[in-house]
Design an enzyme around this catalytic site. Structure first.
Site, PDB file in Angstrom:
ATOM      1  N   SER A 110     109.432  30.900-104.148  1.00 48.77           N
ATOM      2  CA  SER A 110     109.463  29.826-103.110  1.00 48.77           C
ATOM      3  C   SER A 110     111.086  30.338-102.456  1.00 48.77           C
ATOM      4  CB  SER A 110     109.072  28.558-103.266  1.00 48.77           C
ATOM      5  OG  SER A 110     109.813  28.074-104.289  1.00 48.77           O
ATOM      6  N   ASN A 116     109.339  19.136-111.272  1.00 49.26           N
ATOM      7  CA  ASN A 116     108.500  18.129-110.648  1.00 49.26           C
ATOM      8  C   ASN A 116     109.218  17.041-109.928  1.00 49.26           C
ATOM      9  OD1 ASN A 116     106.805  20.277-111.453  1.00 49.26           O
ATOM     10  ND2 ASN A 116     105.584  18.883-112.862  1.00 49.26           N
ATOM     11  N   THR A 170      97.055   9.464 -60.583  1.00 49.66           N
ATOM     12  CA  THR A 170      95.970   9.337 -61.655  1.00 49.66           C
ATOM     13  C   THR A 170      95.211  10.598 -61.397  1.00 49.66           C
ATOM     14  OG1 THR A 170      94.578   7.959 -60.392  1.00 49.66           O
ATOM     15  CG2 THR A 170      96.226   6.596 -61.904  1.00 49.66           C
ATOM     16  N   HIS A 171      94.508  10.968 -62.400  1.00 56.87           N
ATOM     17  CA  HIS A 171      93.877  12.231 -61.995  1.00 56.87           C
ATOM     18  C   HIS A 171      94.489  13.470 -61.392  1.00 56.87           C
ATOM     19  CE1 HIS A 171      90.106   9.629 -63.089  1.00 56.87           C
ATOM     20  NE2 HIS A 171      90.869   8.650 -62.387  1.00 56.87           N
ATOM     21  N   SER A 210     111.587  36.977 -62.890  1.00 61.34           N
ATOM     22  CA  SER A 210     110.477  37.675 -62.914  1.00 61.34           C
ATOM     23  C   SER A 210     111.002  39.339 -62.903  1.00 61.34           C
ATOM     24  CB  SER A 210     109.222  37.685 -62.055  1.00 61.34           C
ATOM     25  OG  SER A 210     108.558  38.720 -61.935  1.00 61.34           O
ATOM     26  N   LYS A 256     110.875  34.902 -57.908  1.00 57.97           N
ATOM     27  CA  LYS A 256     110.399  33.734 -58.855  1.00 57.97           C
ATOM     28  C   LYS A 256     111.652  33.355 -59.589  1.00 57.97           C
ATOM     29  CE  LYS A 256     106.600  33.585 -60.387  1.00 57.97           C
ATOM     30  NZ  LYS A 256     105.526  33.642 -61.432  1.00 57.97           N
ATOM     31  N   ASN A 275     111.402  30.986 -62.905  1.00 58.75           N
ATOM     32  CA  ASN A 275     110.041  30.435 -63.900  1.00 58.75           C
ATOM     33  C   ASN A 275     110.661  29.479 -64.971  1.00 58.75           C
ATOM     34  OD1 ASN A 275     108.187  32.094 -62.658  1.00 58.75           O
ATOM     35  ND2 ASN A 275     108.833  33.906 -64.316  1.00 58.75           N
ATOM     36  N   GLU A 291     107.774  25.632 -70.293  1.00 61.08           N
ATOM     37  CA  GLU A 291     106.584  26.088 -70.761  1.00 61.08           C
ATOM     38  C   GLU A 291     106.555  26.284 -72.306  1.00 61.08           C
ATOM     39  OE1 GLU A 291     104.786  29.208 -67.859  1.00 61.08           O
ATOM     40  OE2 GLU A 291     106.963  29.349 -67.789  1.00 61.08           O
ATOM     41  N   TYR A 336     101.382  16.930-110.250  1.00 61.81           N
ATOM     42  CA  TYR A 336     101.716  18.368-109.552  1.00 61.81           C
ATOM     43  C   TYR A 336     100.917  19.563-109.746  1.00 61.81           C
ATOM     44  CZ  TYR A 336     104.665  22.124-107.992  1.00 61.81           C
ATOM     45  OH  TYR A 336     105.267  23.248-107.319  1.00 61.81           O
ATOM     46  N   GLN A 381     103.881  23.599-103.567  1.00 64.17           N
ATOM     47  CA  GLN A 381     105.018  24.475-103.035  1.00 64.17           C
ATOM     48  C   GLN A 381     104.801  24.776-101.480  1.00 64.17           C
ATOM     49  OE1 GLN A 381     107.104  27.453-105.767  1.00 64.17           O
ATOM     50  NE2 GLN A 381     106.009  28.823-104.530  1.00 64.17           N
ATOM     51  N   LYS A 439     106.862  22.808 -97.755  1.00 57.54           N
ATOM     52  CA  LYS A 439     108.053  23.023 -97.195  1.00 57.54           C
ATOM     53  C   LYS A 439     108.156  23.727 -96.111  1.00 57.54           C
ATOM     54  CE  LYS A 439     109.782  22.852-101.946  1.00 57.54           C
ATOM     55  NZ  LYS A 439     108.490  22.999-102.197  1.00 57.54           N
TER      56      LYS A 439
END
Ligand code: ARG
Length: 435
Positions: free
Chosen positions: A30, A117, A162-163, A284, A290, A292, A297, A324, A329, A332
Site C-alpha cells: 500500500s 493496526n 420551482t420546477h 471550443s 463558444k 464553455n 461542469e 483488523y 487497507q 485510504k
C-alpha cells in the site's frame, strides 16, 4: 536475495522461508498510497517513543537514538532522497526499515507495545483531522465570496424558480445566500466529524492491548487527541470516521454541484444571467463563438467520484468481522481522492464566483417575465377584498390568461380589463404587479 527482500524478512519474515511472489507483493503493498501520511506516521512514532521512555519501557538513550533517526527520515522524505520500497509494503515498514539502517538494532525497540493496526488507525485519524481543517478553511473562503455577493446583490431582482419555471421574484442575494447556508451546514458536519474522530487508537496494539505499562493518556494528548479510545478492538477496527468524512465530502460536493448546475444554466446565451471570466471558461476547438463553463461542469461531475468513494468504503466495511482485516487497507485511496476532489471543487467554485459578471439588468427583466408577480396579485385579493385564497387563485389565473392573450406583462393590463374579471379590484393593484 535483494537487499529489500532481506529488509522485508527482517520485519515479519521470521517464520517464512520464501519471499512473496511478485503479484502477492502487488496486491499486498500500500506504500504508493499510504506514503501520503508519512509525516503523521513519524509524528505518531515520536509520541509513542517518548511515552516508552517516560514509562521506562525503553531507555532514554535508546529513545534519543530513535527520535534522532526519525528526524533524519523526516528530512530525507522532505528532500525527496528517501527510497520508498514496495517490498516493504507500507509507510510503517518503510520508515522502520530505514530507521534500522540509520541507528541499527535499537530501531526494533520502537515497535514495543504497538502494532501496525493501532499505528495505521492513528496515522489515518491524524491525517483526516488535518484534511478537515483544510476543507473547513476552504469552505470559509467560498462563503466569504458568497457573503460579499449577497451583500452587493441584496436588492438585485431575479426570477426565483420551482420546477425550473419562473415562480416568484427573489433577489440574487437571497438565492446565493441559500448556498451560503448549505456550506455553513457542510462546515458544521465536517467539524462534527472531526470531534468524533479525535480519539487515539494508540495502545490498542494488534487488538487486545499490551502487557507493557504504557501511558495512553500521554500519547493521546501529545498527538492532540481528546482521549484514548476506550475499547481496543474498536480502536483498530473502526473506520466510521472515514465513511463519515466521505459522506461530508459527498454532501458538500452535492451542494457545489447544484450551484455548478445553476451557473451552467445562467451562463447560457438563452439565460444570460452571468458571464464567466476568461480564466474560468474554455473555448471550443471548432465553434469560435463558444465560451464553455467547463469548470462548473467538472464540479458538477466530480460529485460522482465523491458519491462513489462513500459507497466503496461502506461496501468494504459491510460484514467485516472484528477486528483488523487487510480489507481495511482499502480505506485510504477513497478518502485521499475525496479530499483532493472536494478541495479542488471548493477552490474552483470560489474562483468562478469571485470572477464572474452578474448581468443584473437581464435578471431583472427575466424576473418580470412569466407572470412572476401573480402570487402577489392573489395575495392582494385576499388581503384587500377578503377573498378565500382559492378564489383569489382562480381570479388571478383568469387575469394571467388575459395577459397571455394580450401578450403583455401583468402590470401592462388595464384596470378595466382586470375589473372585468373582478369588479372590486382597484388602482392599488399596480403596486404589487411591478417588481
Ligand atoms: N498497510 C496496512 C493498512 O493500511 C497497515 C496495517 C497492517 N496490519 C496488518 N495486520 N497486516 O491497513
Amino acid at each position: 536475495m535483494s537487499a529489500d527482500t532481506q529488509k522485508s524478512s527482517a520485519i515479519w519474515g521470521g517464520r517464512f522461508d520464501a519471499r512473496p511472489s511478485d503479484i502477492m507483493q502487488d496486491i499486498n503493498a500500500s506504500i504508493d498510497i499510504d506514503k501520503r501520511f508519512w509525516r503523521h506516521d513519524i509524528t505518531a512514532s515520536k509520541a509513542h517513543c517518548n511515552m516508552l521512555v517516560a514509562t521506562k519501557i525503553i531507555t532514554k538513550d535508546d529513545g534519543d537514538k530513535i527520535i534522532d533517526g526519525l528526524t533524519q527520515i523526516e528530512s530525507e522524505i522532505e528532500n525527496g532522497t528517501f527510497q520508498f520500497s514496495k517490498e516493504l509494503e507500507d509507510i510503517h515498514m518503510n520508515v522502520e526499515s530505514r530507521l534500522k539502517e540509520i541507528i541499527g538494532d535499537t530501531a526494533g525497540r520502537l515497535h514495543t507495545a504497538r502494532s501496525r493496526n493501532d499505528q495505521v488507525a492513528t496515522d489515518f485519524r491524524l491525517w483526516t483531522r488535518d484534511a478537515i481543517d483544510i476543507i473547513v478553511a476552504n469552505i470559509d473562503k467560498a462563503q466569504s465570496v458568497l457573503k460579499q455577493l449577497c451583500a452587493t446583490h441584496k436588492d438585485s431582482a431575479m426570477p426565483g424558480f420551482t420546477h425550473l419555471q419562473s415562480a416568484q421574484p427573489v433577489t440574487l442575494g437571497i438565492h446565493l445566500g441559500a448556498y451560503d447556508q448549505m456550506l455553513e451546514r457542510d462546515k458544521a458536519r465536517f467539524t462534527d466529524c472531526r470531534k468524533r474522530l479525535n480519539e487515539s487508537p494508540l495502545g490498542a496494539a494488534a487488538l487486545a492491548g499490551t502487557p507493557f505499562p504504557i501511558d495512553r493518556e500521554q500519547t493521546a494528548s501529545a498527538l492532540g487527541f481528546d482521549r484514548p479510545m476506550p475499547n481496543t478492538m474498536d480502536a483498530v477496527a473502526a473506520r466510521d470516521f472515514a465513511t463519515e468524512f466521505l459522506f461530508c465530502a459527498a454532501q458538500c460536493g452535492t451542494h457545489l454541484s447544484r450551484l455548478a448546475e445553476e451557473i451552467i444554466i445562467w451562463a447560457t446565451p438563452q439565460f444570460g444571467f452571468v458571464t464567466l471570466s476568461d480564466e474560468w471558461s474554455t473555448g471550443s476547438s471548432i465553434m469560435p463563438q463558444k465560451k464553455n463553463p467547463d469548470a462548473a461542469e467538472l464540479v458538477r461531475a466530480k460529485t460522482g467520484r465523491l458519491n462513489g468513494n462513500l459507497l466503496q468504503l461502506l461496501t468494504v466495511l459491510k460484514a467485516l468481522p472484528m477486528t483488523y482485516n487487510k480489507d481495511l487497507q482499502e480505506d485510504k485511496a477513497c478518502v485521499f481522492e475525496s479530499f483532493d476532489t472536494i478541495d479542488l471543487c471548493l477552490k474552483a467554485m470560489t474562483g468562478m464566483l469571485d470572477s464572474m459578471t452578474w448581468n443584473t439588468a437581464r435578471m431583472f427583466d427575466a424576473a418580470e417575465d412569466g407572470y412572476s408577480t401573480a402570487t402577489r396579485l392573489a395575495d392582494w385579493l385576499v388581503m384587500n377584498l377578503n377573498m378565500p385564497f382559492r378564489d383569489a387563485h382562480h381570479v388571478t389565473g383568469r387575469i394571467v390568461k388575459m395577459a397571455e392573450q394580450q401578450q403583455c406583462k401583468l402590470y401592462e393590463l388595464s384596470l378595466d380589463d382586470m375589473q372585468s374579471v373582478e369588479a372590486r379590484i382597484s388602482d392599488d393593484i399596480f403596486s404589487v404587479l411591478k417588481i
